[in-house]
Design a protein around this motif. Structure first.
Motif, PDB file in Angstrom:
ATOM      1  N   SER A  65     -10.003  13.156 -24.000  1.00 40.04           N
ATOM      2  CA  SER A  65      -9.440  14.396 -24.010  1.00 40.04           C
ATOM      3  C   SER A  65      -9.632  13.994 -22.587  1.00 40.04           C
ATOM      4  CB  SER A  65     -10.148  15.577 -23.529  1.00 40.04           C
ATOM      5  OG  SER A  65     -11.332  15.838 -23.312  1.00 40.04           O
ATOM      6  N   GLY A  66      -9.276  14.812 -20.790  1.00 38.87           N
ATOM      7  CA  GLY A  66      -9.962  14.123 -19.802  1.00 38.87           C
ATOM      8  C   GLY A  66     -11.150  14.070 -19.212  1.00 38.87           C
ATOM      9  N   THR A  67     -11.966  14.900 -20.243  1.00 41.94           N
ATOM     10  CA  THR A  67     -13.184  15.598 -19.820  1.00 41.94           C
ATOM     11  C   THR A  67     -14.066  14.583 -20.829  1.00 41.94           C
ATOM     12  OG1 THR A  67     -12.457  17.847 -20.002  1.00 41.94           O
ATOM     13  CG2 THR A  67     -14.670  17.528 -20.725  1.00 41.94           C
ATOM     14  N   LEU A  70     -13.759  11.587 -18.121  1.00 40.38           N
ATOM     15  CA  LEU A  70     -15.082  11.521 -17.452  1.00 40.38           C
ATOM     16  C   LEU A  70     -16.889  11.343 -17.870  1.00 40.38           C
ATOM     17  CD1 LEU A  70     -13.475  14.470 -15.322  1.00 40.38           C
ATOM     18  CD2 LEU A  70     -13.851  12.543 -14.018  1.00 40.38           C
ATOM     19  N   SER A  91     -12.138  21.911  -7.150  1.00 35.96           N
ATOM     20  CA  SER A  91     -11.171  20.956  -8.683  1.00 35.96           C
ATOM     21  C   SER A  91     -11.699  21.935  -9.978  1.00 35.96           C
ATOM     22  CB  SER A  91     -12.076  20.110  -8.960  1.00 35.96           C
ATOM     23  OG  SER A  91     -11.310  18.947  -9.617  1.00 35.96           O
ATOM     24  N   PHE A  92     -10.830  20.653 -11.532  1.00 39.13           N
ATOM     25  CA  PHE A  92     -10.879  21.704 -12.129  1.00 39.13           C
ATOM     26  C   PHE A  92     -12.488  21.652 -12.619  1.00 39.13           C
ATOM     27  CE2 PHE A  92     -10.899  21.231 -16.879  1.00 39.13           C
ATOM     28  CZ  PHE A  92     -10.572  23.268 -16.740  1.00 39.13           C
ATOM     29  N   ALA A  94     -13.949  20.972 -15.011  1.00 34.53           N
ATOM     30  CA  ALA A  94     -14.513  19.277 -15.432  1.00 34.53           C
ATOM     31  C   ALA A  94     -15.030  18.635 -14.768  1.00 34.53           C
ATOM     32  CB  ALA A  94     -13.409  18.980 -16.769  1.00 34.53           C
ATOM     33  N   THR A  95     -13.923  18.010 -14.245  1.00 36.01           N
ATOM     34  CA  THR A  95     -15.111  17.358 -12.675  1.00 36.01           C
ATOM     35  C   THR A  95     -16.373  17.526 -12.874  1.00 36.01           C
ATOM     36  OG1 THR A  95     -12.737  17.581 -11.603  1.00 36.01           O
ATOM     37  CG2 THR A  95     -14.890  16.405 -10.631  1.00 36.01           C
ATOM     38  N   VAL A 137     -11.213  13.131  -6.424  1.00 35.89           N
ATOM     39  CA  VAL A 137     -10.410  13.701  -7.158  1.00 35.89           C
ATOM     40  C   VAL A 137      -8.516  13.544  -6.975  1.00 35.89           C
ATOM     41  CG1 VAL A 137      -9.267  16.022  -8.877  1.00 35.89           C
ATOM     42  CG2 VAL A 137     -12.272  15.326  -7.899  1.00 35.89           C
ATOM     43  N   ASP A 163     -11.321  10.697 -10.887  1.00 39.37           N
ATOM     44  CA  ASP A 163     -10.427  11.409 -11.166  1.00 39.37           C
ATOM     45  C   ASP A 163      -9.061  11.659 -11.239  1.00 39.37           C
ATOM     46  OD1 ASP A 163      -9.261  14.078 -12.474  1.00 39.37           O
ATOM     47  OD2 ASP A 163     -11.387  15.349 -12.086  1.00 39.37           O
ATOM     48  N   ALA A 165      -7.043  12.884 -13.006  1.00 39.25           N
ATOM     49  CA  ALA A 165      -6.439  13.533 -13.813  1.00 39.25           C
ATOM     50  C   ALA A 165      -5.115  14.361 -14.018  1.00 39.25           C
ATOM     51  CB  ALA A 165      -7.356  14.822 -14.998  1.00 39.25           C
ATOM     52  N   GLN A 166      -4.389  14.615 -12.751  1.00 38.85           N
ATOM     53  CA  GLN A 166      -3.230  15.073 -12.559  1.00 38.85           C
ATOM     54  C   GLN A 166      -2.568  13.667 -11.402  1.00 38.85           C
ATOM     55  OE1 GLN A 166      -4.527  18.156  -9.619  1.00 38.85           O
ATOM     56  NE2 GLN A 166      -5.723  19.181 -10.923  1.00 38.85           N
ATOM     57  N   SER A 187      -6.204  12.374 -18.047  1.00 31.90           N
ATOM     58  CA  SER A 187      -5.985  13.714 -18.527  1.00 31.90           C
ATOM     59  C   SER A 187      -4.601  13.142 -19.157  1.00 31.90           C
ATOM     60  CB  SER A 187      -6.603  14.838 -18.837  1.00 31.90           C
ATOM     61  OG  SER A 187      -5.874  16.352 -19.512  1.00 31.90           O
ATOM     62  N   TYR A 189      -3.536  16.264 -21.389  1.00 30.09           N
ATOM     63  CA  TYR A 189      -3.517  17.297 -21.207  1.00 30.09           C
ATOM     64  C   TYR A 189      -2.043  17.888 -21.446  1.00 30.09           C
ATOM     65  CZ  TYR A 189      -3.845  22.767 -21.547  1.00 30.09           C
ATOM     66  OH  TYR A 189      -4.026  23.718 -21.774  1.00 30.09           O
ATOM     67  N   LYS A 192       0.015  17.846 -18.628  1.00 30.93           N
ATOM     68  CA  LYS A 192      -0.515  17.343 -17.370  1.00 30.93           C
ATOM     69  C   LYS A 192       0.730  16.530 -17.037  1.00 30.93           C
ATOM     70  CE  LYS A 192      -4.535  18.580 -16.079  1.00 30.93           C
ATOM     71  NZ  LYS A 192      -5.809  18.117 -15.952  1.00 30.93           N
ATOM     72  N   TYR A 316      -7.697  26.661  -7.247  1.00 31.98           N
ATOM     73  CA  TYR A 316      -8.523  27.077  -8.637  1.00 31.98           C
ATOM     74  C   TYR A 316      -9.271  28.428  -7.974  1.00 31.98           C
ATOM     75  CZ  TYR A 316      -7.619  23.051 -10.929  1.00 31.98           C
ATOM     76  OH  TYR A 316      -6.450  22.122 -11.849  1.00 31.98           O
TER      77      TYR A 316
HETATM   78  C1  LIG Z   1      -7.243  18.555 -16.420  1.00 30.44           C
HETATM   79  C2  LIG Z   1      -8.423  17.875 -15.423  1.00 30.44           C
HETATM   80  C3  LIG Z   1      -9.304  17.829 -16.169  1.00 30.44           C
HETATM   81  C4  LIG Z   1     -10.100  17.983 -17.490  1.00 30.44           C
HETATM   82  O1  LIG Z   1      -9.105  17.299 -18.618  1.00 30.44           O
HETATM   83  P1  LIG Z   1      -8.864  17.699 -20.480  1.00 30.44           P
HETATM   84  O2  LIG Z   1      -8.100  16.266 -20.907  1.00 30.44           O
HETATM   85  O3  LIG Z   1      -7.796  19.163 -20.035  1.00 30.44           O
HETATM   86  O4  LIG Z   1     -10.121  17.310 -20.899  1.00 30.44           O
HETATM   87  C5  LIG Z   1     -10.628  16.952 -15.321  1.00 30.44           C
HETATM   88  N1  LIG Z   1      -9.851  16.831 -14.280  1.00 30.44           N
HETATM   89  C6  LIG Z   1      -9.385  17.207 -13.606  1.00 30.44           C
HETATM   90  C7  LIG Z   1      -8.879  17.900 -12.055  1.00 30.44           C
HETATM   91  C8  LIG Z   1      -8.639  17.806 -13.740  1.00 30.44           C
HETATM   92  O5  LIG Z   1      -7.508  19.038 -13.886  1.00 30.44           O
END
Ligand SMILES: *Cc1c(COP(=O)(O)O)cnc(C)c1O
Length: 373
Positions: A65-67, A70, A91-92, A94-95, A137, A163, A165-166, A187, A189, A192, A316
């Motif tokens: 996963s993206g998490t 990281l 940010s989301f 998870a960062t 990010v 980061d 992920a986006q 990520s 997910y 995305k 967010y």
């Molecule tokens: C989606 C996201 C993550 C986490 O990714 P996952 O695959 O959902 O664990 C981390 N940082 C940002 C900015 C995200 O948008």
């Protein structure tokens, strides 16, 4: 009165995209099932090579996963309990969560009011003798200008972990996000810009030693079966997800191009409307994972759009330093990071995905413009 069927605009439509790749994806999944190579093996290696080459990085390490991307990147960078890591407060979750999960402390910085990216002046005020790293990010899909971050990090000996992920496929100053040579976390997910059909992620880097560490960490620290040279975890990329990603990757640039086109239409039509649209940079700097506008009557606008069948989101709604989970860090409540706090009250994400139909875009524009507030 217009008596044609009401148009609906979902926030995201993964089904329409699946229909476009259905035959290829189904075949790829069947190939994995027939090979019975569900964990590791050729499908994962193939996607890692394709993604590294698409990004322009020497290595791509597939993870769960993206998490986990990281978390493992922080570990590979040597971040430990007691260390502090600077992260943007918008940010989301998870960062920041990844920082906490390696035992370190996230320290929140304010963001720039026009790009919404981490603000270096704010980060500088948060420096302590424990600060070891910074996580810029590439928020909403817009590639962040990292020159200042790089200078700041060099001056204070901080590691940079990106980061992304986006931001799959966004390019700044001729360099694709993920191709800086630094640890960059993606990520996949499902929602995305490049999404698997379940959880998945990757880390890119040009550093052979860090790539080696990441491969160990994602698989129980195991260089060979039942040998464990370090304590890792299980954060491997699934073969089925890798196979799906290999099918979807060649479409990514076209999908991003469509997002940019929709964003340009929306932004120009919404200039002078009740909302402030985002700036649309020339070129490929932004891949519009999200299309975020500002409104002083955000909540009323959302209800108004929802009544017209237009789904919206907030990315967010609660700044990270004000989330319940981080109350333990003792931020003084509102006022600590004013730009992020104000944004959290004004931002609203309009529907944005490659398959948006022209009528859906027109309908959204008309609806937003007709909002009286
Ligand atoms: C989606 C996201 C993550 C986490 O990714 P996952 O695959 O959902 O664990 C981390 N940082 C940002 C900015 C995200 O948008």
């Amino acid at each position: 009165m217009n008596t044609t069927l009401a148009i609906e605009v979902p926030f995201l439509d993964l089904k329409t995209q699946y229909c476009a790749v259905e035959a290829e994806v189904n075949r790829a999944i069947a190939d994995v099932l027939e090979s019975a190579q569900f964990v590791g093996g050729p499908f994962v290696e193939r996607f890692e090579q394709e993604f590294a080459s698409y990004i322009g990085a020497k290595y791509a390490i597939g993870v769960s996963s993206g998490t986990s991307a990281l978390e493992l990147a922080l570990k590979a960078a040597g971040i430990e309990p007691g260390d502090e890591v600077l992260v943007p407060a918008n940010s989301f979750f998870a960062t920041a969560e990844a920082v906490s999960n390696v035992g370190a402390k996230p320290v929140f910085s304010d963001v720039n009011p026009s790009t919404f990216h981490l603000d270096i002046a704010s980060a500088e005020r948060m420096l302590t003798s424990q600060t070891r790293a910074i996580i810029p990010v590439h928020l909403y899909g817009r590639a962040m200008d990292l020159r200042q971050v790089a200078e700041f990090a060099a001056a204070h000996r901080l590691q940079i972990i990106e980061d992304a992920a986006q931001a799959h496929g966004s390019v700044r100053d001729g360099i694709k996000v993920g191709a800086s040579g630094r640890l960059t976390c993606f990520s996949f997910y499902p929602g995305k810009n490049l999404g698997a059909y379940g959880d998945a992620g990757a880390v890119t880097t040009d550093d052979a030693e860090q790539a080696r560490k990441l491969r160990l960490l994602r698989d129980h620290g195991s260089p060979a079966k039942y040998r464990h040279s370090v304590i890792g975890t299980n954060a491997r990329l699934d073969s089925i997800q890798a196979a799906v990603l290999s099918i979807k990757l060649p479409y990514l640039d076209d999908w991003n191009q469509l997002r940019r086109k929709h964003a340009a239409n929306l932004s120009s039509a919404l200039t002078g409307s009740p909302v402030t649209p985002p700036e649309v940079p020339a070129g490929s700097e932004h891949v519009f994972h999200l299309f975020v506008v500002r409104s002083r009557q955000r909540d009323a606008l959302r209800s108004y759009l929802s009544a017209k069948g237009i789904a919206t989101g907030i990315h967010y709604p609660v700044p990270l330093h004000l989330t319940e989970a981080y109350q333990q860090l003792g931020y003084p409540g509102k006022g600590a990071l004013p730009v992020t706090e104000q944004l959290a009250e004004e931002i609203v994400s309009l529907p944005m995905f490659a398959e948006l139909a022209d009528e859906q875009i027109e309908y959204t524009i008309d609806a937003v413009r007709s909002f009286a507030g």
